[in-house]
Enzyme design. Structure first.
Site, PDB file in Angstrom:
ATOM      1  N   ARG A  25       0.794  -1.086   0.017  1.00  0.00           N
ATOM      2  CA  ARG A  25      -0.139  -0.076   0.086  1.00  0.00           C
ATOM      3  C   ARG A  25       0.824   1.377   0.214  1.00  0.00           C
ATOM      4  O   ARG A  25       0.497   2.321   0.495  1.00  0.00           O
ATOM      5  CB  ARG A  25      -0.938   0.065   1.103  1.00  0.00           C
ATOM      6  N   ARG A  29      -2.820   7.420   1.068  1.00  0.00           N
ATOM      7  CA  ARG A  29      -3.044   8.828   1.821  1.00  0.00           C
ATOM      8  C   ARG A  29      -2.103   9.223   2.876  1.00  0.00           C
ATOM      9  O   ARG A  29      -2.158  10.434   3.205  1.00  0.00           O
ATOM     10  CB  ARG A  29      -4.345   8.636   2.582  1.00  0.00           C
ATOM     11  N   ARG A  38      -6.100  12.465  -5.346  1.00  0.00           N
ATOM     12  CA  ARG A  38      -7.371  11.958  -4.656  1.00  0.00           C
ATOM     13  C   ARG A  38      -8.401  12.799  -4.921  1.00  0.00           C
ATOM     14  O   ARG A  38      -9.644  12.453  -5.347  1.00  0.00           O
ATOM     15  CB  ARG A  38      -6.891  11.208  -3.694  1.00  0.00           C
ATOM     16  N   ASP A  75      -7.357  -1.511  -6.999  1.00  0.00           N
ATOM     17  CA  ASP A  75      -8.065  -2.310  -5.939  1.00  0.00           C
ATOM     18  C   ASP A  75      -8.126  -3.679  -6.029  1.00  0.00           C
ATOM     19  O   ASP A  75      -8.723  -3.864  -7.113  1.00  0.00           O
ATOM     20  CB  ASP A  75      -9.040  -1.386  -5.136  1.00  0.00           C
ATOM     21  N   TYR A 150     -15.508  -9.715   1.220  1.00  0.00           N
ATOM     22  CA  TYR A 150     -16.101  -8.658   0.985  1.00  0.00           C
ATOM     23  C   TYR A 150     -17.591  -8.689   0.202  1.00  0.00           C
ATOM     24  O   TYR A 150     -18.368  -7.943   0.440  1.00  0.00           O
ATOM     25  CB  TYR A 150     -15.210  -7.646   0.226  1.00  0.00           C
TER      26      TYR A 150
HETATM   27  O1  CP3 Z   1      -0.277  -1.131  -2.524  1.00  0.00           O
HETATM   28  C1  CP3 Z   1      -0.532  -0.077  -2.944  1.00  0.00           C
HETATM   29  O2  CP3 Z   1      -0.212   1.049  -3.167  1.00  0.00           O
HETATM   30  C2  CP3 Z   1      -1.378  -0.445  -4.645  1.00  0.00           C
HETATM   31  C3  CP3 Z   1      -2.944  -0.130  -4.482  1.00  0.00           C
HETATM   32  C4  CP3 Z   1      -3.633  -0.949  -3.590  1.00  0.00           C
HETATM   33  C5  CP3 Z   1      -4.810  -0.406  -2.804  1.00  0.00           C
HETATM   34  N1  CP3 Z   1      -5.688  -1.525  -2.420  1.00  0.00           N
HETATM   35  C6  CP3 Z   1      -5.123   0.826  -2.993  1.00  0.00           C
HETATM   36  C7  CP3 Z   1      -6.254   1.585  -2.031  1.00  0.00           C
HETATM   37  C8  CP3 Z   1      -3.832  -2.377  -3.225  1.00  0.00           C
HETATM   38  C9  CP3 Z   1      -2.566  -3.282  -3.312  1.00  0.00           C
HETATM   39  C10 CP3 Z   1      -4.797  -2.728  -2.360  1.00  0.00           C
HETATM   40  C11 CP3 Z   1      -5.125  -3.818  -1.846  1.00  0.00           C
HETATM   41  C12 CP3 Z   1      -6.451  -4.230  -1.205  1.00  0.00           C
HETATM   42  N2  CP3 Z   1      -7.571  -3.567  -1.099  1.00  0.00           N
HETATM   43  C13 CP3 Z   1      -6.594  -5.219  -0.042  1.00  0.00           C
HETATM   44  C14 CP3 Z   1      -5.536  -6.120   0.249  1.00  0.00           C
HETATM   45  C15 CP3 Z   1      -4.333  -5.803   1.011  1.00  0.00           C
HETATM   46  C16 CP3 Z   1      -4.462  -5.332   2.491  1.00  0.00           C
HETATM   47  O3  CP3 Z   1      -4.310  -4.214   2.805  1.00  0.00           O
HETATM   48  O4  CP3 Z   1      -4.908  -6.169   3.274  1.00  0.00           O
HETATM   49  C17 CP3 Z   1      -7.862  -5.110   0.527  1.00  0.00           C
HETATM   50  C18 CP3 Z   1      -8.483  -5.944   1.666  1.00  0.00           C
HETATM   51  C19 CP3 Z   1      -8.446  -4.042  -0.270  1.00  0.00           C
HETATM   52  C20 CP3 Z   1     -10.129  -3.597  -0.164  1.00  0.00           C
HETATM   53  C21 CP3 Z   1     -10.042  -2.155   0.253  1.00  0.00           C
HETATM   54  N3  CP3 Z   1      -9.539  -0.860  -0.549  1.00  0.00           N
HETATM   55  C22 CP3 Z   1     -10.368  -1.455   1.646  1.00  0.00           C
HETATM   56  C23 CP3 Z   1     -10.521  -2.400   2.915  1.00  0.00           C
HETATM   57  C24 CP3 Z   1     -10.142  -0.139   1.426  1.00  0.00           C
HETATM   58  C25 CP3 Z   1     -10.713   0.853   2.610  1.00  0.00           C
HETATM   59  C26 CP3 Z   1      -9.666   0.689   3.694  1.00  0.00           C
HETATM   60  C27 CP3 Z   1      -8.735   1.777   3.532  1.00  0.00           C
HETATM   61  O5  CP3 Z   1      -7.378   1.538   3.586  1.00  0.00           O
HETATM   62  O6  CP3 Z   1      -8.986   2.863   3.079  1.00  0.00           O
HETATM   63  C28 CP3 Z   1      -9.629   0.078   0.269  1.00  0.00           C
HETATM   64  C29 CP3 Z   1      -9.700   1.557  -0.238  1.00  0.00           C
HETATM   65  C30 CP3 Z   1      -8.114   1.986  -0.851  1.00  0.00           C
HETATM   66  N4  CP3 Z   1      -7.574   0.962  -1.626  1.00  0.00           N
HETATM   67  C31 CP3 Z   1      -7.472   2.836  -0.720  1.00  0.00           C
HETATM   68  C32 CP3 Z   1      -6.120   2.824  -1.132  1.00  0.00           C
HETATM   69  C33 CP3 Z   1      -5.102   3.892  -1.343  1.00  0.00           C
HETATM   70  C34 CP3 Z   1      -7.917   4.067   0.335  1.00  0.00           C
HETATM   71  C35 CP3 Z   1      -8.970   4.936  -0.546  1.00  0.00           C
HETATM   72  C36 CP3 Z   1      -8.675   6.138  -0.645  1.00  0.00           C
HETATM   73  O7  CP3 Z   1      -7.896   6.761  -1.045  1.00  0.00           O
HETATM   74  O8  CP3 Z   1      -9.721   6.908  -0.248  1.00  0.00           O
END
Ligand code: CP3
Length: 343
Positions: A25, A29, A38, A75, A150
């Protein structure tokens, strides 16, 4: 000939004095430049499907920290989106999906429409053209159990109880859902590779909530099938399996699922993981994201301790889970400098 990228050499089994480093990740943010872009997107999925913006945020952490790898900005929930399930992200609240509560709803899911994800492949194209020559490019997908959890709960939950209840009550329908995600994930990863990623990582973030038999059936076996399917089409592309919460199952995973490297989470003792797996198997991890928030000498100590545990074997330095939003930038700089000090 150009020197092989550090990450790729470790994935082939080379032990390096200075391990390659990237952070799960890493685009997100905690970076002010991420928050700026964003803010220009209508919503999170739209952002993921805007190739120029997604490529730019993929590159941001590379410019700032010179990590050894870029991970595609997207994502794991774009896969259910491409199956026609309604997916949205509420700011501050995380993902929201149309819940799957009955076997009939599994049957009614649409086919996986890979064309829906063409903006993701365009993003890959843009990143590939702009990436420094020593930086590797990682694509990814979610593992079937994590994605299914999910899709069933419709949101994040502490323990994925809705998916686990569904799997006990409706094992056939759950197996069908898992099969659909396996097939979609193989197609999706293969297309990412064809578009230009050099490595793929499978994130099973929620495997750790499953009892042993369920773990085998719903986490390890589907991940094994994805690895097999991707390798059938792209035998040269390394696959990293990150099965969070694998715990003592790690030894079995390494023997059975056929990935090139294994991510280990924060809870696992790196010395135990190193002792329990063949010394030729690359391991990735596993700094506590919280100690990266704290920084200073506490951070230095943990970095040294992880490096010592993996000394002499192929190791990719990473966190044990995703970077936290409150992480100070200077701590990430300190981490990278410390890892690269050699030793
Ligand atoms: O790693 C990276 O920088 C690449 C991008 C990436 C995102 N999500 C961007 C994201 C990757 C590899 C993921 C994987 C992901 N997404 C997982 C598996 C890895 C882990 O962390 O367990 C899961 C379970 C998700 C599902 C998901 N997406 C959730 C639960 C959330 C909300 C929680 C949170 O962190 O905000 C997201 C949103 C998300 N995906 C954001 C980002 C940068 C934040 C959203 C935003 O910027 O508004």
């Amino acid at each position: 000939m150009a020197e092989e990228k550090a990450l790729l050499s470790v994935l082939r089994g080379e032990a390096r004095n200075v391990p390659p480093v990237w952070l799960m990740r890493q685009a997100g943010r905690y970076l002010p430049e991420y928050r700026d872009i964003r803010a220009t997107a209508k919503n999170f999925l739209d952002f993921c499907y805007s190739p120029k913006k997604a490529a730019e945020v993929t590159l941001q952490p590379i410019r700032r920290f010179h990590f050894d790898a870029a991970i595609l900005f997207s994502d794991i929930l774009v896969v259910p989106d491409a199956m026609g399930q309604q997916v949205s992200f509420e700011s501050g609240a995380g993902p929201r999906l149309e819940r799957i509560e009955t076997p009939e709803q599994v049957e009614r899911l649409g086919a996986f429409r890979i064309e829906h994800l063409s903006p993701v492949f365009e993003t890959i194209d843009l990143v590939k053209a702009a990436l420094p020559s020593d930086v590797a490019f990682i694509g990814f997908c979610g593992a079937p159990f994590t994605v299914a959890s999910y899709m069933i709960a419709g949101q994040g939950t502490p323990d994925q109880a809705p998916a686990r209840l569904f799997a006990y009550r409706h094992a056939d329908a759950f197996a069908q859902l898992i099969d659909r995600i396996v097939a979609a994930s193989i197609d999706y990863l293969a297309r990412q590779i064809e578009a230009g990623v050099e490595v793929v990582q499978i994130f099973d973030s929620w495997a750790g909530v499953l009892p042993a038999n369920e773990f085998q059936r719903w986490s390890a076996e589907p991940v094994r099938r994805i690895v097999e399917g991707v390798k059938a089409r792209h035998p040269q592309t390394p696959v990293i399996a990150f099965v969070r919460g694998a715990d003592t199952h790690l030894t079995q995973l390494v023997k059975t699922i056929g990935a090139d490297a294994y991510g280990i989470d924060t809870a696992l003792d790196p010395a135990w993981a190193a002792a329990q797996t063949p010394a030729t198997v690359p391991l990735q991890g596993n700094l506590d994201p919280l100690v990266l928030v704290v920084g200073g000498e506490a951070l230095d100590r943990e970095v040294e301790s992880i490096r010592a545990a993996f000394k002499g074997r192929p190791h990719i330095f990473n966190l044990g889970h995703g970077i936290l939003q409150q992480t100070p930038i200077e701590n990430v700089e300190r981490l990278v400098a410390r890892v690269r000090r050699g030793g």
